[in-house]
Scaffold this active site. Sequence first.
Site: not given
Ligand code: IMP
Length: 449
Positions: A16-17, A19-21, A47, A50-51
């Site tokens: 994740g993160d 830079g897909k958005g 959860n 993105h900006t």
């Molecule tokens: P949850 O999605 O809040 O249940 O978190 C579960 C795990 O996924 C944690 O380690 C979070 O940091 C990670 N996580 C959830 N959403 C993202 C995201 O959009 N980007 C990066 N890490 C994420």
Amino acid sequence: MPPRPRSFAFCGGAYGDEGKGRLVDQYVSDYAKQGPVVVYRDNGGSNAGHTVAFDNTKVALHQLLSGTFIKGVTTILGKGMVLHPGDLLEEIATVKAATGGTVPAKILIDEMAVVLLDTHRAYEAVLQDFQTGNRGTTGRGISPAYVDVLLRHPIRMRDLKPFNKEKITKHYRLYQAMCAGLGQKLAEKEVLTLAGPKQVIGSEAAFLKRVQAQAAELEQFISGVFDVLQRAWTDKKTACVFEKGQGIGLDVRWGVYPDFTASETTFSGIFSSTEGIVNPRDIEIRAGVIKATYMSSVGIRKLPSAMDEALAHQIREDADEYGATTKRPRDVVHIDIPSLSFFAKVGDVTHLVATHMDIVYKDTPIKVCVSYTKNGKTVPYRPDQKYLNTVKPVFKQFAPWDVVALRKAKTRAELPVAARKYIAFLEKAIGVPMLMITTGPKREEGILL
Ligand code: IMP
């Protein structure tokens, strides 16, 4: 069957993160110049983050989709999402403030999408206090909301339209009892909101009043979406863009326990969320987005390709490696080919996009974990921390490239030789062609290969 033309899906190819958005935004605005566009998301909720830059304002989106700022685009928040009404209203208000009045895109919330409430966030915090369940999550209540589905008592968006007082009262009482069972008082818990100030859950009456008021405001966006989706998917003139949340390494089935999220972060989630209208295999381009020269994640997982902290620190600062939603510093490790190949395979990606190609340092070779060994034998990646603790990374080094020359390039052929060699290596090692690279956060800093 040939793939459906003008269809495009993006997912995080690692944790994740990536830079897909920004990429989705770019594709949506290009498609929007040519005809109708539908953007669809099938997983996760607030959860994600993105900006988006709009005129001179930067707006952080969490549940709303990329493309929200583009006039004429239809965005669909799908059945597989877990959506917090208060946060959604907050996001809509922020978009309106940035545009000076209206939301440019059309927002459709699937009446089947799951409602995530403050009760879920409170319960997640209670689990954390009990030292289970909520280890290192974003604190947004994601897992409890998905658990409601498995336990067969989800609140769906259609329970807000009309407001189903009986069901939501029962929900409050259930969460009150679960919190009490773990020695805490639901009414007194304080939870995160997107707006900043924390929200006290409050008494049953106060909670119901708050949710009912939010439901009344949100009602206009809630509807059945399958007809719209079916028409869009069948009409080949409409571009269909699918934006996934999180990354394959965080998938409920493919992630490393306990650092995964509760949703399907691979393209397969699109099939169930669209109730079979869109088979992800028919999507023309299914791109997994990765960071070109390193990997990063938040959590307690220990990946085999550990990096020297001085370099990790430098990358963290240069690439702003802080969680988009939680602002937590991300762990930075060397790029790990066994895991990325695994993610590409289980995620069924057809292309890669490598972002952050500018994160290289003169005189510092790029260290790549090309394989794992165990007892002298090459072994694969497996999503199991106990197993990963037993493997040894095998590294190979690649020459860095000149970032100034990289930024000047407009085509693959114009890239510095070292960058070209590195991209060819990634394609071969991961087994998927590279569609695009990015060399900086701005729109024009992307090269289609
Ligand atoms: P949850 O999605 O809040 O249940 O978190 C579960 C795990 O996924 C944690 O380690 C979070 O940091 C990670 N996580 C959830 N959403 C993202 C995201 O959009 N980007 C990066 N890490 C994420």
